[in-house]
Design an enzyme around this catalytic site. Structure first.
Site, PDB file in Angstrom:
ATOM      1  N   GLY A 187       2.177  -6.105 -16.528  1.00 54.96           N
ATOM      2  CA  GLY A 187       3.619  -6.083 -16.273  1.00 54.96           C
ATOM      3  C   GLY A 187       4.069  -7.418 -15.741  1.00 54.96           C
ATOM      4  N   CYS A 199       1.807  20.135   5.235  1.00 61.24           N
ATOM      5  CA  CYS A 199       1.875  20.910   3.995  1.00 61.24           C
ATOM      6  C   CYS A 199       2.999  20.438   3.069  1.00 61.24           C
ATOM      7  CB  CYS A 199       2.012  22.392   4.292  1.00 61.24           C
ATOM      8  SG  CYS A 199       3.515  22.808   5.176  1.00 61.24           S
ATOM      9  N   ARG A 225     -13.646 -10.010 -13.171  1.00 61.77           N
ATOM     10  CA  ARG A 225     -13.024  -9.098 -12.206  1.00 61.77           C
ATOM     11  C   ARG A 225     -13.690  -7.731 -12.338  1.00 61.77           C
ATOM     12  NH1 ARG A 225      -7.272  -8.554 -15.389  1.00 61.77           N
ATOM     13  NH2 ARG A 225      -8.179  -7.991 -17.361  1.00 61.77           N
ATOM     14  N   TYR A 239      -6.049  18.906   9.200  1.00 64.90           N
ATOM     15  CA  TYR A 239      -6.159  19.122   7.755  1.00 64.90           C
ATOM     16  C   TYR A 239      -4.898  18.652   7.026  1.00 64.90           C
ATOM     17  CZ  TYR A 239      -3.046  23.154   8.347  1.00 64.90           C
ATOM     18  OH  TYR A 239      -1.979  23.948   8.630  1.00 64.90           O
ATOM     19  N   SER A 289       2.407  22.682  11.468  1.00 68.57           N
ATOM     20  CA  SER A 289       2.161  22.140  10.138  1.00 68.57           C
ATOM     21  C   SER A 289       3.380  21.297   9.774  1.00 68.57           C
ATOM     22  CB  SER A 289       1.961  23.274   9.133  1.00 68.57           C
ATOM     23  OG  SER A 289       1.776  22.719   7.858  1.00 68.57           O
ATOM     24  N   MET A 301       3.513 -11.861 -15.597  1.00 72.81           N
ATOM     25  CA  MET A 301       3.646 -12.881 -16.634  1.00 72.81           C
ATOM     26  C   MET A 301       2.402 -12.987 -17.518  1.00 72.81           C
ATOM     27  SD  MET A 301       4.409 -16.889 -16.326  1.00 72.81           S
ATOM     28  CE  MET A 301       2.725 -17.323 -16.701  1.00 72.81           C
ATOM     29  N   LYS A 329      -7.768 -13.073  -9.226  1.00 77.84           N
ATOM     30  CA  LYS A 329      -8.279 -13.994 -10.233  1.00 77.84           C
ATOM     31  C   LYS A 329      -8.713 -15.304  -9.586  1.00 77.84           C
ATOM     32  CE  LYS A 329      -5.891 -13.251 -13.932  1.00 77.84           C
ATOM     33  NZ  LYS A 329      -4.642 -13.319 -14.698  1.00 77.84           N
ATOM     34  N   ARG A 350      -1.684 -19.006 -15.292  1.00 80.16           N
ATOM     35  CA  ARG A 350      -1.699 -17.537 -15.259  1.00 80.16           C
ATOM     36  C   ARG A 350      -1.302 -17.027 -13.890  1.00 80.16           C
ATOM     37  NH1 ARG A 350      -7.293 -15.490 -17.736  1.00 80.16           N
ATOM     38  NH2 ARG A 350      -7.350 -16.768 -19.585  1.00 80.16           N
ATOM     39  N   HIS A 390      13.363  20.255  -9.939  1.00 82.25           N
ATOM     40  CA  HIS A 390      12.682  21.545  -9.796  1.00 82.25           C
ATOM     41  C   HIS A 390      11.519  21.645 -10.780  1.00 82.25           C
ATOM     42  CE1 HIS A 390      12.144  25.898 -10.648  1.00 82.25           C
ATOM     43  NE2 HIS A 390      12.224  25.968  -9.334  1.00 82.25           N
TER      44      HIS A 390
END
Ligand code: PEP
Ligand code: MG
Length: 875
Positions: free
Chosen positions: A102, A831, A337, A851, A764, A104, A23, A93, A455
């Site tokens: 979330g 992975c 913004r 990858y 991996s 002020m 801001k 602000r 799970h």
């Protein structure tokens, strides 16, 4: 010279976002561009950090600099703090680097006191306006900076309206408002034991302190964790002189976007209210007008507004979200913004801005948050129906998407009803691997217990199924097949709806709509693919998941967990038989039953994957996961296997482990029972040969050995794999290549990766286990205590979701280097769950992996994150 902690708007610019917050940097930039901005100053993020370092006090250096900036602002505006004749009033602000709901709320009209209120009345000739502003200020300041409940003020206002017999605030005159002010001040005295502060400088310092404090309020901490914002950033504070939109019919206030934030369409989109202050627009008491009407009401202002709005969009090369106020015919911009937007709008705007020649493809790719794509990949609720629905409970938003169906309380029931064509929602206290078929059949899953890594949550995310987990507000009675929410009982067969993105549970059916991959999405993702260097594979265990992932752009399978196939109802008896076998012969007999099924699985997967690489991981989990625990089930199994109940029960007991995750699992199973690896190798290779013969696809299976910590154990298993595979290949007289590699998921494997690479043709990184074993806490249980760690700022994020680059990442980097030193062209991938997390994907790009592999629904996210990583750090 002391550090500079305070900047006038005229001293900053857009580049200084880290220091001035988003801001503040934009207010400075607009000032430099000559756009009319009410002047003021920004207290830096470094001042916030220092406030915390100094033990939550604002040091004298900072106070002094604030006072100097205030004096300059007085000079620039020609007004004075606390002055009767021409009082300066300001807004205060928060403003972090990234915009953060979330934090002020804004405080407006700071500087009002018993004296200046009279001054404002005289200056504007409007006593009502002055006292209305004062009463709003007392309430806002007390609520936001001091933490006195807003409700207490609202009650007073209600009482006075009632006494007067009116409904709206606007019907109160200045005498009534004076009474309100008096009563508010009395409330303040009662609550705080001191008078409402009359010194504007004291008000200002209280407000600044409140902004700094709000950086660490619980809402802000949660928001930071969900959005990868480090707590070390701190927030800036913006102090800006007030202009008034409520000074008559040639005044007003509004908000506007340069494009439609819902669709991305290129039209000015916004609302305003004549004769009002900002909070009136938000409060929703009066209905705002569409911005286009301003052209008729105040044509001069409208023209100027449009020209500045267009200028701002061109300047920032992005859709702008602006706040403006018109004070007696003069237009001011209070803020601009880059506007928040829905995912479809984000894609349309990014593509359009490239087409319009404003952005390059690279710049456009950086404009979309990878995580935002998620909302495009799951079913969503029909927007109109959702508006009318009221949630009956709220749990954790464990896996996004929307689901609607009839409630069933066992996996079996869910599966059967699904097969009969019903849409079902599986409701369980918690799920276990045995529930897998019910989970696959369900549109959505609701659990009463368990966290974001339970799970249910992990499996649901993997399948892309909507899941609300840990919904403690509802009472689930599995035995009687009911749950109670808010005193209402829901029975088997009743309709409910789940929103996996918010955690909301609805007690009615809400229509869902299927995900649509629009043209802009396709174009945008094609650009990402052109740029990225990191390949993106998927974790998939079934042809269905594999197909889904290809649709989302997966280039191969990075992890096929073979054990998931073992839980299938038709197979589990043979699996159990294998586990309780007492000798090799019995075991081989059971394995022989599994071989054709496993071979069929792989054929199915290879056929879907065609020419793409497929990594198949051998059996990994501790065996007892496959065994029944209930007496009744043990009875049934004993009967099926023709052995005694006691015998089976004692076998099961003997398999008990205190710490199964660190027990007899992974390659350790093969070291004990080599015939398991033999069977799995046979299935992998025979399936590949069949698909090669039948379809002509040249599959190069990648066989992956899990949980290796020592090169000799890898070599032991690899020798079995190679011997078995080569025998089959030779006997078939066919040319088939295959690779044998390993997961790096035990710290010792990372530390000795050079030795391991002598045997492994690929690595991996199994960062789920690697995280668990590096931190030394269980991936299944950590969710129970990690919240305290977030609250106390010890950890800022869940290391099972976002890779811990400092610790676990160091092991990964080390293993990459060591692995390459022993085998220059070793293929490297990841992975673990982290393979679909944007910041972790960036890390994988930076350390040079080939990858990442993630669940099908995160493939597009990983593709975009990989492209962004390449743009930020080309390799
Ligand atoms: C891992 O440990 O990261 C991994 C992918 O394997 P699993 O989650 O099956 O243990
Ligand atoms: Mg693992």
């Amino acid at each position: 010279m002391d550090n500079k902690f305070v900047y006038l708007f005229s001293e900053g610019n857009a580049e200084m976002k880290n220091l001035l917050g988003g801001k503040g940097a934009n207010l400075a930039e607009m000032t430099n561009l000559g756009i009319p901005v009410p002047q003021g100053f920004t207290i830096t993020t470094e001042a916030c950090t220092k406030y915390y370092e100094d033990g939550e006090v604002i040091s004298n250096v900072i106070v002094e600099q604030i006072m100097q900036a205030l004096a300059k602002t007085e000079e620039i505006t020609g007004k004075k703090f606390g002055d009767f004749n021409n009082p300066l009033l300001v807004s205060v602000r928060s403003g972090a680097r990234a915009s953060m709901p979330g934090m002020m709320d804004t405080i407006l009209n700071l500087g009002l006191n018993d004296k200046t209120v009279e001054g404002v009345a005289k200056l504007t000739g409007n006593e009502r306006f002055a006292y209305d502003s004062y009463r709003r200020f007392i309430q806002m300041f007390s609520d936001v900076a001091i933490d006195i409940e807003k409700r207490k003020f609202e009650n007073i206002l209600e009482e006075i309206k009632e006494l007067k017999g009116v409904q709206y605030d606007t019907e109160l005159d200045s005498e009534d408002l004076k009474k309100v002010v008096q009563r508010y001040k009395e409330l303040f005295l009662k609550e705080m034991g001191k008078e409402f502060p009359q010194d504007p400088k004291e008000q200002l310092m209280d407000a600044v302190k409140a902004v700094f404090k709000s950086w660490n309020n619980p809402r802000a901490i949660v928001y930071r964790r969900l959005n990868d914002i480090p707590s070390s950033w701190g927030t800036a504070v913006n102090v800006q002189s007030m202009v008034f939109g409520n000074m008559g019919d040639n005044s007003g206030t509004g908000v506007a976007f340069t494009r439609d934030p819902a669709t991305g369409e290129k039209i000015i989109f916004g609302e305003y209210l004549i004769n009002a202050q900002g909070e009136d627009v938000v409060a929703g008491i009066r209905t705002p007008q569409p911005i286009t009407k301003l052209e008729k009401e105040l044509p001069e202002c409208y023209r100027e507004f449009m020209s500045i709005a267009n200028r701002l969009e061109a300047h920032y090369k992005d859709m702008q979200d602006m706040e403006f106020t018109i004070e007696q015919g003069k237009l001011y911009f209070l803020q601009t913004r880059n506007g928040k937007r829905t995912a479809p709008a984000a894609l349309k705007i990014a593509v359009n801005l490239v087409e319009e020649g404003v952005l390059t493809k690279e710049e456009a790719l950086l404009k979309v948050e990878p995580k935002q794509l998620d909302t495009l990949l799951h079913p969503a609720f029909d927007a109109d129906e959702l508006k009318k629905a009221v949630p009956i409970a709220k749990g954790l938003p464990a896996s996004p998407g929307a689901a609607c169906g009839k409630v069933y309380f066992t996996a079996q029931d869910a599966k059967e009803k699904h097969e009969k064509g019903e849409k079902v929602v599986l409701v369980r206290l918690e799920t276990s691997p045995e529930d897998i078929e019910g989970m696959v059949a369900a549109e959505g899953i609701l659990t009463g217990r368990g966290g974001m890594t339970s799970h249910a949550a992990v499996v649901a995310r993997g399948m892309g199924t909507c899941c609300v987990a840990g919904c403690g507000e509802i009472k689930i009675d599995e035995e009687n097949k009911v749950f109670i929410a808010n005193g209402v009982t829901y029975k088997e067969g009743d309709y409910i709806s789940l929103d996996g993105s918010t955690g909301n549970v609805y007690g009615t059916a809400i229509k869902t709509v299927a995900p649509e991959i629009t043209g802009y999405f396709g174009t945008f993702m094609a650009w990402a693919d052109e740029i990225r260097k990191l390949k993106v594979r998927t974790n998939a265990d079934t042809p269905r998941d594999a197909k889904q992932a290809i649709g989302f752009g997966a280039e191969g399978i990075g992890l096929c967990r073979t054990e998931h196939m073992f839980f299938d109802e038709a197979r589990i008896p043979a699996v159990r038989e294998m586990i309780v076998s007492e000798n090799e012969e019995q075991r081989r007999k059971a394995l022989a039953k599994l071989l054709p099924m496993q071979r069929e699985d792989f054929i199915g997967i290879y056929e879907v994957m065609e020419y793409r690489p497929v990594t198949i991981r051998f059996l990994d989990p501790p065996l007892h996961e496959f065994l029944p625990t209930e007496e009744e089930d043990i009875q049934d199994l004993a009967k099926e296997m023709g052995i005694s109940f006691e015998h089976l029960k004692s076998t099961i007991e003997s398999l008990h482990e205190f710490n199964p995750m660190m027990g007899h699992r992974g390659c350790r199973l093969t070291v004990s029972y080599p015939e398991i690896a033999e069977m799995q190798t046979r299935a992998v290779i025979e399936a590949a040969i069949k698909v090669k013969k039948d379809k002509g696809y040249n599959i190069v299976p990648e066989i992956m050995i899990p949980l290796v910590g020592e090169v000799k154990e890898l070599k032991y298993v690899k020798d079995i794999v190679v011997k078995t595979a080569n025998e089959i290949i030779a006997s078939e007289g066919i040319d088939l290549k295959y690779l044998v590699g390993t997961m790096i998921e035990i710290p010792r494997a990372a530390l000795t990766a050079d030795d391991i690479a002598k045997e492994a043709e690929f690595f991996s990184f199994g960062t789920n286990d690697l995280t668990q074993m590096t931190f030394g806490f269980s991936r299944d249980d950590a969710g129970k205590f990690l919240n305290s760690y977030y609250e106390k700022n010890i950890y800022e994020s869940d290391p099972f979701q976002k890779l811990d680059q400092t610790g676990v990442g160091k092991l990964v980097e080390m293993a990459v280097k060591l692995g390459k030193s022993a085998r220059e062209n070793i293929k490297l991938g990841i992975c673990g769950e982290h393979g679909g997390d944007p910041s972790s994907v960036e890390f994988c790009h930076n350390v040079g992996l080939n990858y990442v592999s993630c669940s099908p629904f995160r493939v597009p996210i990983a593709r975009l994150a990989a492209a962004q990583a390449q743009i930020r750090n080309p390799r």
